[in-house]
Design an enzyme around this catalytic site. Structure first.
Site, PDB file in Angstrom:
ATOM      1  N   ARG A  80      -6.022   7.114 -11.983  1.00  0.00           N
ATOM      2  CA  ARG A  80      -6.405   5.702 -12.063  1.00  0.00           C
ATOM      3  C   ARG A  80      -7.878   5.583 -12.418  1.00  0.00           C
ATOM      4  O   ARG A  80      -8.690   6.361 -11.938  1.00  0.00           O
ATOM      5  CB  ARG A  80      -6.163   5.032 -10.704  1.00  0.00           C
ATOM      6  N   ARG A  88      -5.296  12.531  -6.771  1.00  0.00           N
ATOM      7  CA  ARG A  88      -4.153  11.620  -6.918  1.00  0.00           C
ATOM      8  C   ARG A  88      -3.735  11.452  -8.388  1.00  0.00           C
ATOM      9  O   ARG A  88      -4.536  11.211  -9.267  1.00  0.00           O
ATOM     10  CB  ARG A  88      -4.516  10.253  -6.338  1.00  0.00           C
ATOM     11  N   ARG A 119     -15.181   1.270  -3.175  1.00  0.00           N
ATOM     12  CA  ARG A 119     -13.910   0.818  -2.569  1.00  0.00           C
ATOM     13  C   ARG A 119     -13.912   1.087  -1.069  1.00  0.00           C
ATOM     14  O   ARG A 119     -13.411   0.274  -0.288  1.00  0.00           O
ATOM     15  CB  ARG A 119     -12.725   1.516  -3.251  1.00  0.00           C
ATOM     16  N   LYS A 169      -0.974   4.923   1.848  1.00  0.00           N
ATOM     17  CA  LYS A 169      -0.179   3.687   1.982  1.00  0.00           C
ATOM     18  C   LYS A 169       0.939   3.628   0.950  1.00  0.00           C
ATOM     19  O   LYS A 169       2.072   3.293   1.263  1.00  0.00           O
ATOM     20  CB  LYS A 169      -1.062   2.436   1.811  1.00  0.00           C
ATOM     21  N   ARG A 197      -6.183  -7.818   2.853  1.00  0.00           N
ATOM     22  CA  ARG A 197      -7.339  -6.914   2.809  1.00  0.00           C
ATOM     23  C   ARG A 197      -8.585  -7.591   3.357  1.00  0.00           C
ATOM     24  O   ARG A 197      -9.635  -6.982   3.404  1.00  0.00           O
ATOM     25  CB  ARG A 197      -7.581  -6.545   1.346  1.00  0.00           C
TER      26      ARG A 197
END
Ligand code: AMP
Length: 245
Positions: A187, A154, A198, A30, A105
């Protein structure tokens, strides 16, 4: 990667694009797609995750309340996120449209957003109405098994926000941003145990949005497992199609 000017070469600088929502699991891409769309259309990317992380870094009241939940992979309460989003949507750079990345969300957040947009349309001229039209929702569908690899790899640049993946989209020099040379960072909530939470939050609280938006005829599904450029091409053609209607 540069903005895909060839894909949407006809986009006039000042054209009203209207609201765009990117929907997808953590690691679906995203953020990457939102940045490309934002850059091409000249509209802001509003990432609630980034706004919350900024509040955490500044130690605001919201940041202090959100930090523990975020570190566990749980969602921040709707009202807190909505109060934060409303402030951002009232900034002048949103007047031609905006991209929401990570919001809504939950179904209550989507209902709140619909009411907000409807209220903003009231009393506006045609251009103002278009800027706050019902959103185009682009769902990035990804294979569950690929998500963990995407998230584990990531990294992002703390200075310019550019996103990399050490496996799929590595920087030219290991660990350094191609744009400004800053040291790339991961992160804290990208740890495997937190990612599992998550994903659980996504399945239980966010996936119902697929029905919410498809029953309203607003959802466009794109295969997020395709290469970034192909996902981008499909996302752009969806936006162009809706804006022509
Ligand atoms: P993201 O960067 O979008 O993956 O978001 C990181 C974390 O911020 C999430 O795991 C949630 O804890 C929180 N968060 C971001 N957006 C929302 C939202 N719309 N509603 C509730 N919590 C959110």
């Amino acid at each position: 990667m540069t903005a895909p000017t060839t894909v949407v070469s006809s986009v006039a600088d000042a054209r009203i694009v209207g609201p765009i929502i990117l929907l997808g699991a953590p690691g679906a891409g995203k953020g990457t797609q939102a940045k490309l769309i934002a850059c091409t259309y000249g509209i802001p990317q509003i990432s609630t995750g980034d706004l919350l992380r900024d509040n955490v870094a500044r130690g605001t009241e919201l940041g202090v309340a959100a930090k523990a939940l975020m570190n566990k992979g749980e969602l921040v309460p709707d009202q807190m996120v909505q109060d934060m989003v409303i402030g951002r949507l009232h900034e002048p750079d949103c007047s031609r449209g905006f991209i929401l990345d990570g919001f809504p969300r939950t179904v209550p957040q989507a209902e709140w957003l619909d009411k907000f947009l409807e209220k903003e349309r009231e009393g506006k001229d045609a251009a103002g109405k278009a800027a706050y039209a019902a959103p185009v929702v682009i769902q990035l569908q990804v294979d569950y098994n690929l998500i963990l690899q995407r998230i584990a790899g990531r990294r992002s640049c703390p200075t310019c926000g550019r996103i990399y993946n050490v496996y799929l989209q590595p920087p030219k020099v290991e660990g350094k941003c191609d744009v400004d040379g800053a040291t790339l960072v991961g992160r804290p909530d990208d740890r495997e145990d937190v990612v599992k939470e998550r994903l659980k939050a996504y399945e239980q609280q966010t996936l119902p949005l697929v029905d919410y938006y498809s029953s309203r005829g607003r959802l466009i599904a794109v295969d997020g497992d395709l290469p970034v450029e192909e996902v981008m091409r499909q996302a752009f053609s969806a936006i162009e199609h809706v804006n022509r209607l």
